[in-house]
Design a protein around this motif. Structure first.
Motif, PDB file in Angstrom:
ATOM      1  N   THR A  36      12.920  25.155  34.849  1.00  0.00           N
ATOM      2  CA  THR A  36      12.637  23.745  35.319  1.00  0.00           C
ATOM      3  C   THR A  36      13.785  22.792  35.122  1.00  0.00           C
ATOM      4  O   THR A  36      13.964  22.507  34.448  1.00  0.00           O
ATOM      5  CB  THR A  36      11.037  23.497  35.989  1.00  0.00           C
ATOM      6  N   HIS A  52      11.185  31.355  35.348  1.00  0.00           N
ATOM      7  CA  HIS A  52      10.807  31.052  36.854  1.00  0.00           C
ATOM      8  C   HIS A  52      12.442  32.140  37.667  1.00  0.00           C
ATOM      9  O   HIS A  52      13.073  31.505  38.294  1.00  0.00           O
ATOM     10  CB  HIS A  52      10.945  29.982  37.319  1.00  0.00           C
ATOM     11  N   GLU A  54      12.334  32.647  40.195  1.00  0.00           N
ATOM     12  CA  GLU A  54      12.361  32.764  41.771  1.00  0.00           C
ATOM     13  C   GLU A  54      13.339  31.842  42.238  1.00  0.00           C
ATOM     14  O   GLU A  54      14.002  31.697  43.595  1.00  0.00           O
ATOM     15  CB  GLU A  54      10.968  31.582  42.275  1.00  0.00           C
ATOM     16  N   PHE A  55      13.994  30.805  40.689  1.00  0.00           N
ATOM     17  CA  PHE A  55      15.671  30.043  41.321  1.00  0.00           C
ATOM     18  C   PHE A  55      16.438  31.050  41.925  1.00  0.00           C
ATOM     19  O   PHE A  55      17.784  30.730  42.463  1.00  0.00           O
ATOM     20  CB  PHE A  55      15.494  29.207  40.771  1.00  0.00           C
ATOM     21  N   TYR A  56      16.796  32.417  40.967  1.00  0.00           N
ATOM     22  CA  TYR A  56      17.561  33.755  41.333  1.00  0.00           C
ATOM     23  C   TYR A  56      17.108  33.893  42.595  1.00  0.00           C
ATOM     24  O   TYR A  56      18.138  34.490  43.260  1.00  0.00           O
ATOM     25  CB  TYR A  56      18.101  34.756  40.266  1.00  0.00           C
ATOM     26  N   ALA A  57      15.893  34.100  42.977  1.00  0.00           N
ATOM     27  CA  ALA A  57      15.168  34.942  44.037  1.00  0.00           C
ATOM     28  C   ALA A  57      15.931  33.732  45.073  1.00  0.00           C
ATOM     29  O   ALA A  57      16.374  34.287  46.036  1.00  0.00           O
ATOM     30  CB  ALA A  57      14.041  34.973  44.278  1.00  0.00           C
ATOM     31  N   GLN A  58      15.662  32.748  45.394  1.00  0.00           N
ATOM     32  CA  GLN A  58      16.126  31.821  46.562  1.00  0.00           C
ATOM     33  C   GLN A  58      17.605  32.032  46.785  1.00  0.00           C
ATOM     34  O   GLN A  58      17.787  31.481  48.226  1.00  0.00           O
ATOM     35  CB  GLN A  58      15.893  30.448  46.324  1.00  0.00           C
ATOM     36  N   ILE A  59      18.668  31.801  45.703  1.00  0.00           N
ATOM     37  CA  ILE A  59      19.597  31.879  46.190  1.00  0.00           C
ATOM     38  C   ILE A  59      19.980  33.272  46.556  1.00  0.00           C
ATOM     39  O   ILE A  59      20.932  33.798  47.765  1.00  0.00           O
ATOM     40  CB  ILE A  59      20.178  31.934  44.971  1.00  0.00           C
ATOM     41  N   THR A  61      18.718  35.520  48.587  1.00  0.00           N
ATOM     42  CA  THR A  61      17.926  35.658  49.919  1.00  0.00           C
ATOM     43  C   THR A  61      18.730  34.790  50.749  1.00  0.00           C
ATOM     44  O   THR A  61      18.195  34.897  51.672  1.00  0.00           O
ATOM     45  CB  THR A  61      16.510  35.443  49.583  1.00  0.00           C
ATOM     46  N   ASP A  62      19.324  33.886  50.529  1.00  0.00           N
ATOM     47  CA  ASP A  62      20.267  32.911  51.048  1.00  0.00           C
ATOM     48  C   ASP A  62      21.533  33.599  51.242  1.00  0.00           C
ATOM     49  O   ASP A  62      22.152  33.654  50.888  1.00  0.00           O
ATOM     50  CB  ASP A  62      20.480  31.886  50.190  1.00  0.00           C
ATOM     51  N   GLU A 238      20.139  19.136  40.987  1.00  0.00           N
ATOM     52  CA  GLU A 238      19.047  20.584  41.523  1.00  0.00           C
ATOM     53  C   GLU A 238      20.177  21.372  40.369  1.00  0.00           C
ATOM     54  O   GLU A 238      20.694  22.713  40.513  1.00  0.00           O
ATOM     55  CB  GLU A 238      19.054  21.258  41.917  1.00  0.00           C
ATOM     56  N   LYS A 241      19.668  24.573  40.185  1.00  0.00           N
ATOM     57  CA  LYS A 241      19.713  26.199  40.686  1.00  0.00           C
ATOM     58  C   LYS A 241      21.134  26.147  40.288  1.00  0.00           C
ATOM     59  O   LYS A 241      21.904  27.103  41.254  1.00  0.00           O
ATOM     60  CB  LYS A 241      19.502  25.312  42.146  1.00  0.00           C
TER      61      LYS A 241
END
Length: 275
Positions: A36, A52, A54-59, A61-62, A238, A241
Motif C-alpha cells: 500500500t 496486495h 490486487e494492484f498487479y491484477a488491476q494493471i 486487467t486494464d 500512486e 501501482k
C-alpha cells in the motif's frame, strides 16, 4: 592445487557487490507493487507487511496496459529489424569493399557515439514534424534507428573483419557477387553479433522515455514508459501501482535479454581476438 587467496576473495566480493546493485533495486520494485502507499513509505525495501496482489491484477486487467505494451513492442521490433538490416549492410561494405574515403566516412559515422541523444532533441523534433511523422510510431522508430547505427556498424564491422577472407574468394570464383555473398554466407555466420546488436537495440528502444515523450501526443500511441504516467495525478502519485506497472513492463525485456545472453557474450567476444 589451487589455493583460495585474497585475489579470489576480492573477486567474489566485487561480484557480490555488483549483483547487489542490480538485484536490490529490482527486488524493491517488485515488492513495492504488493504494498500500500503507506507501507511503501515506511517500509520501502522490506517485505510487504500485507501482500496486495490486487494492484498487479488491476494493471493486468486494464486494456490500456496491453495497448501500451503492444505499442512498445511494435516500435522496438521495427527499430531492431531496421537497425540490423541497415547496420549490417553498411558494415559489410566498410569491411569487404575498399573505396576512396571509406575510412573517413566510417570515422564520421562513429562520431555519432560522442553526442548524447538529448542534445539533438529540438532539431530532431522539428525535422520529424516537417516530415509529417509527429504523433506516429515512425516518428520514434527512425530517430532510434539513426542513433543506433553507429554502435551497430562498429560491432558488425569488427565481427565481419574476422571472417575468413578465403570464403569470399572461393565464392567469387563460383560467380557469387557481394549481395548474394552477404545474404547467403555472411549473415548466417553472424548470428552471435546479430543477436548482440538486436538485444541492445531492442532493450534500448523498449526503455526509451524521452523520444516517445516528445514525439507522441495521443494516449492511444503511448509506449509503456509513457503509460505509467496515468498513475501520477496533480496532487497524488500512486507509487505502488507505478512500481507494479514497471515490473510487468520490464519483464519482456528481461526475459529477452536472458534468452539471448550466450549470444551476446559470443558476439561481443567474437571480434576481440584473431584466430
Amino acid at each position: 592445487m589451487n589455493t583460495f587467496g585474497w585475489p579470489q576473495a576480492m573477486r567474489i566480493i566485487s561480484l557480490l557487490f555488483v549483483t547487489a546493485l542490480i538485484v536490490l533495486p529490482l527486488s524493491a520494485t517488485v515488492m513495492g507493487g504488493f504494498k500500500t502507499p503507506g507501507d511503501l513509505t515506511t517500509n520501502p525495501f522490506g517485505l510487504p507487511r500485507v501482500w496486495h496482489p490486487e494492484f498487479y491484477a488491476q494493471i493486468l486487467t486494464d486494456q490500456s496496459f496491453w495497448q501500451y505494451l503492444w505499442n512498445s513492442l511494435y516500435i522496438s521490433v521495427l527499430t531492431a529489424l531496421l537497425t540490423l538490416l541497415i547496420g549490417s549492410m553498411a558494415a559489410f561494405v566498410f569491411s569487404q569493399i575498399r573505396f576512396a574515403g571509406s575510412e573517413f566516412i566510417f570515422a564520421y559515422i562513429l562520431t555519432g557515439l560522442m553526442f548524447p541523444f538529448a542534445a539533438a532533441i529540438i532539431p530532431l523534433f522539428i525535422k520529424v514534424r516537417d516530415l509529417g511523422l509527429l504523433d506516429t510510431p515512425w516518428g520514434v522508430i527512425w530517430p532510434q534507428v539513426a542513433y543506433g547505427l553507429a554502435f551497430s556498424i562498429l560491432l558488425f564491422r569488427t565481427f565481419f573483419d574476422q571472417l575468413p577472407k578465403e570464403l569470399f574468394e572461393a565464392a567469387r570464383v563460383d560467380g557469387c557477387g557481394y549481395t548474394r555473398f552477404f545474404f547467403m554466407f555472411t549473415l548466417p555466420l553472424s548470428m552471435p553479433i546479430i543477436a548482440t546488436v538486436a538485444t541492445f537495440v531492442f532493450v534500448g528502444s523498449w526503455n526509451n522515455y524521452l523520444l516517445p515523450l516528445i514525439m507522441l501526443n495521443g494516449r492511444e500511441g503511448y509506449t509503456w514508459t509513457l503509460g505509467m504516467l496515468q498513475f501520477r495525478g496533480e496532487y497524488i502519485v500512486e507509487w505502488n501501482k507505478i512500481l507494479a506497472f514497471v515490473t510487468l513492463s520490464l519483464a519482456p525485456a528481461i526475459v529477452f535479454f536472458l534468452a539471448a545472453q550466450k549470444y551476446i557474450v559470443a558476439g561481443l567476444t567474437g571480434g576481440a581476438v584473431k584466430g
